[in-house]
Design a protein around this motif. Sequence first.
Motif, PDB file in Angstrom:
ATOM      1  N   LYS A  34      38.187 100.786  30.624  1.00 40.20           N
ATOM      2  CA  LYS A  34      37.053 100.741  31.544  1.00 40.20           C
ATOM      3  C   LYS A  34      36.914  99.388  32.253  1.00 40.20           C
ATOM      4  O   LYS A  34      36.422  99.320  33.370  1.00 40.20           O
ATOM      5  N   PHE A  35      37.334  98.310  31.578  1.00 39.24           N
ATOM      6  CA  PHE A  35      37.252  96.979  32.182  1.00 39.24           C
ATOM      7  C   PHE A  35      38.621  96.541  32.685  1.00 39.24           C
ATOM      8  O   PHE A  35      39.652  96.904  32.121  1.00 39.24           O
ATOM      9  N   ASN A  36      38.592  95.706  33.722  1.00 33.07           N
ATOM     10  CA  ASN A  36      39.821  95.102  34.227  1.00 33.07           C
ATOM     11  C   ASN A  36      40.027  93.794  33.452  1.00 33.07           C
ATOM     12  O   ASN A  36      39.607  92.720  33.885  1.00 33.07           O
ATOM     13  N   TRP A  37      40.652  93.913  32.280  1.00 36.44           N
ATOM     14  CA  TRP A  37      40.800  92.776  31.380  1.00 36.44           C
ATOM     15  C   TRP A  37      41.658  91.672  31.972  1.00 36.44           C
ATOM     16  O   TRP A  37      41.452  90.495  31.681  1.00 36.44           O
ATOM     17  N   ARG A  38      42.619  92.026  32.802  1.00 36.99           N
ATOM     18  CA  ARG A  38      43.464  90.991  33.409  1.00 36.99           C
ATOM     19  C   ARG A  38      42.661  90.121  34.375  1.00 36.99           C
ATOM     20  O   ARG A  38      42.914  88.937  34.502  1.00 36.99           O
ATOM     21  N   GLN A  39      41.703  90.709  35.037  1.00 39.73           N
ATOM     22  CA  GLN A  39      40.824  89.942  35.916  1.00 39.73           C
ATOM     23  C   GLN A  39      39.808  89.144  35.081  1.00 39.73           C
ATOM     24  O   GLN A  39      39.563  87.971  35.342  1.00 39.73           O
ATOM     25  N   LEU A  40      39.237  89.780  34.056  1.00 35.85           N
ATOM     26  CA  LEU A  40      38.270  89.092  33.197  1.00 35.85           C
ATOM     27  C   LEU A  40      38.889  87.884  32.500  1.00 35.85           C
ATOM     28  O   LEU A  40      38.199  86.892  32.241  1.00 35.85           O
ATOM     29  N   TYR A  41      40.171  87.964  32.214  1.00 37.03           N
ATOM     30  CA  TYR A  41      40.877  86.892  31.513  1.00 37.03           C
ATOM     31  C   TYR A  41      40.741  85.554  32.246  1.00 37.03           C
ATOM     32  O   TYR A  41      40.792  84.495  31.633  1.00 37.03           O
ATOM     33  N   ASN A  42      40.540  85.605  33.555  1.00 37.66           N
ATOM     34  CA  ASN A  42      40.469  84.390  34.371  1.00 37.66           C
ATOM     35  C   ASN A  42      39.089  83.729  34.372  1.00 37.66           C
ATOM     36  O   ASN A  42      38.912  82.703  35.014  1.00 37.66           O
ATOM     37  N   ILE A  43      38.114  84.310  33.666  1.00 40.47           N
ATOM     38  CA  ILE A  43      36.786  83.701  33.619  1.00 40.47           C
ATOM     39  C   ILE A  43      36.885  82.355  32.894  1.00 40.47           C
ATOM     40  O   ILE A  43      37.393  82.289  31.774  1.00 40.47           O
ATOM     41  N   PRO A  44      36.410  81.285  33.528  1.00 43.82           N
ATOM     42  CA  PRO A  44      36.514  79.951  32.903  1.00 43.82           C
ATOM     43  C   PRO A  44      35.772  79.877  31.569  1.00 43.82           C
ATOM     44  O   PRO A  44      34.709  80.465  31.402  1.00 43.82           O
ATOM     45  N   ASN A  45      36.344  79.157  30.645  1.00 41.15           N
ATOM     46  CA  ASN A  45      35.752  78.874  29.333  1.00 41.15           C
ATOM     47  C   ASN A  45      35.515  80.106  28.461  1.00 41.15           C
ATOM     48  O   ASN A  45      34.706  80.059  27.542  1.00 41.15           O
ATOM     49  N   ALA A  46      36.174  81.194  28.762  1.00 36.05           N
ATOM     50  CA  ALA A  46      36.057  82.391  27.932  1.00 36.05           C
ATOM     51  C   ALA A  46      37.401  82.651  27.250  1.00 36.05           C
ATOM     52  O   ALA A  46      38.451  82.273  27.768  1.00 36.05           O
ATOM     53  N   ARG A  47      37.332  83.286  26.087  1.00 37.84           N
ATOM     54  CA  ARG A  47      38.547  83.620  25.338  1.00 37.84           C
ATOM     55  C   ARG A  47      38.569  85.114  25.054  1.00 37.84           C
ATOM     56  O   ARG A  47      37.545  85.694  24.712  1.00 37.84           O
ATOM     57  N   CYS A  48      39.756  85.690  25.173  1.00 37.61           N
ATOM     58  CA  CYS A  48      39.943  87.114  24.891  1.00 37.61           C
ATOM     59  C   CYS A  48      40.655  87.285  23.553  1.00 37.61           C
ATOM     60  O   CYS A  48      41.584  86.541  23.244  1.00 37.61           O
ATOM     61  N   TYR A  49      40.225  88.292  22.815  1.00 30.96           N
ATOM     62  CA  TYR A  49      40.800  88.605  21.509  1.00 30.96           C
ATOM     63  C   TYR A  49      41.174  90.077  21.463  1.00 30.96           C
ATOM     64  O   TYR A  49      40.486  90.911  22.046  1.00 30.96           O
ATOM     65  N   LYS A  50      42.241  90.362  20.746  1.00 32.42           N
ATOM     66  CA  LYS A  50      42.664  91.747  20.555  1.00 32.42           C
ATOM     67  C   LYS A  50      42.572  92.102  19.083  1.00 32.42           C
ATOM     68  O   LYS A  50      42.760  91.252  18.212  1.00 32.42           O
ATOM     69  N   LEU A  51      42.293  93.365  18.821  1.00 31.46           N
ATOM     70  CA  LEU A  51      42.306  93.892  17.467  1.00 31.46           C
ATOM     71  C   LEU A  51      43.495  94.833  17.384  1.00 31.46           C
ATOM     72  O   LEU A  51      43.653  95.726  18.232  1.00 31.46           O
ATOM     73  N   VAL A  52      44.341  94.627  16.382  1.00 31.87           N
ATOM     74  CA  VAL A  52      45.501  95.491  16.149  1.00 31.87           C
ATOM     75  C   VAL A  52      45.553  95.872  14.677  1.00 31.87           C
ATOM     76  O   VAL A  52      45.075  95.126  13.818  1.00 31.87           O
ATOM     77  N   ALA A  53      46.114  97.023  14.388  1.00 31.56           N
ATOM     78  CA  ALA A  53      46.382  97.405  13.002  1.00 31.56           C
ATOM     79  C   ALA A  53      47.678  96.723  12.597  1.00 31.56           C
ATOM     80  O   ALA A  53      48.610  96.608  13.401  1.00 31.56           O
ATOM     81  N   GLU A  54      47.767  96.259  11.347  1.00 32.91           N
ATOM     82  CA  GLU A  54      48.986  95.574  10.904  1.00 32.91           C
ATOM     83  C   GLU A  54      50.209  96.483  10.985  1.00 32.91           C
ATOM     84  O   GLU A  54      51.306  96.021  11.242  1.00 32.91           O
ATOM     85  N   GLU A  55      50.006  97.775  10.781  1.00 33.44           N
ATOM     86  CA  GLU A  55      51.142  98.702  10.811  1.00 33.44           C
ATOM     87  C   GLU A  55      51.625  98.985  12.232  1.00 33.44           C
ATOM     88  O   GLU A  55      52.719  99.495  12.416  1.00 33.44           O
ATOM     89  N   SER A  56      50.826  98.655  13.232  1.00 34.94           N
ATOM     90  CA  SER A  56      51.224  98.866  14.633  1.00 34.94           C
ATOM     91  C   SER A  56      50.730  97.695  15.481  1.00 34.94           C
ATOM     92  O   SER A  56      49.823  97.844  16.296  1.00 34.94           O
ATOM     93  N   PRO A  57      51.338  96.521  15.307  1.00 37.20           N
ATOM     94  CA  PRO A  57      50.820  95.308  15.932  1.00 37.20           C
ATOM     95  C   PRO A  57      50.952  95.245  17.458  1.00 37.20           C
ATOM     96  O   PRO A  57      50.387  94.352  18.075  1.00 37.20           O
ATOM     97  N   TYR A  58      51.672  96.190  18.047  1.00 35.91           N
ATOM     98  CA  TYR A  58      51.827  96.175  19.505  1.00 35.91           C
ATOM     99  C   TYR A  58      50.862  97.123  20.195  1.00 35.91           C
ATOM    100  O   TYR A  58      50.860  97.223  21.423  1.00 35.91           O
ATOM    101  N   ILE A  59      50.029  97.819  19.421  1.00 33.23           N
ATOM    102  CA  ILE A  59      49.046  98.733  19.992  1.00 33.23           C
ATOM    103  C   ILE A  59      47.671  98.090  19.871  1.00 33.23           C
ATOM    104  O   ILE A  59      47.187  97.835  18.765  1.00 33.23           O
ATOM    105  N   ILE A  60      47.048  97.823  21.000  1.00 29.35           N
ATOM    106  CA  ILE A  60      45.722  97.212  20.999  1.00 29.35           C
ATOM    107  C   ILE A  60      44.688  98.291  20.705  1.00 29.35           C
ATOM    108  O   ILE A  60      44.616  99.308  21.387  1.00 29.35           O
TER     109      ILE A  60
END
Length: 166
Positions: A34-60
């Motif tokens: 729903k959000f354009n995370w690539r655009q949001l990533y450019n917000i100054p002084n903000a940090r993005c975090y992802k949650l992944v399962a250990e069994e599938s670390p490439y799936i957000i």
Amino acid sequence: MKLFLEERGINIPKVGTIVEVSKRELPFMKDAWKFNWRQLYNIPNARCYKLVAEESPYIIEGLLMLSLVNKEMVYMNNIEVAPHNFGKNGRYINVAACLIAFACHKSFEDGKGYYRGCLSFKSKTELISLYQKKYGAVLVGGNKMYISPSVGDQHISNHLIFNEKK
């Protein structure tokens, strides 16, 4: 940060991780986010975090953006559960709760003075009731909300793992 993920219909929790995410790892809106995370990533002084399962670390499984307002108050800019975890047919049922618990943890780490442990955010109008009932958030005015340190502690205890043996 390690956490417990609850898979729908399975009583054995799975271990997941929340880590900072790079821009190239972020999903596209065309993939039903729903959000354009690539655009949001450019917000100054903000940090993005992802949650992944250990069994599938490439799936957000979910994404979170936090910033520090006036160098003292942790603010949750955005939170989103992956499309495959959304709704009553989603795979993991506690992704949002885990992301919020992590945000509460960061508010204890990075918050200063009176704001230590307080997580502030603005809610979409239609989600205010959900945040109040499910996550114990308090409505301050308009759509501004916060999660208190005591409620944040509960979220942290319920979802995050600290006593990991190496």
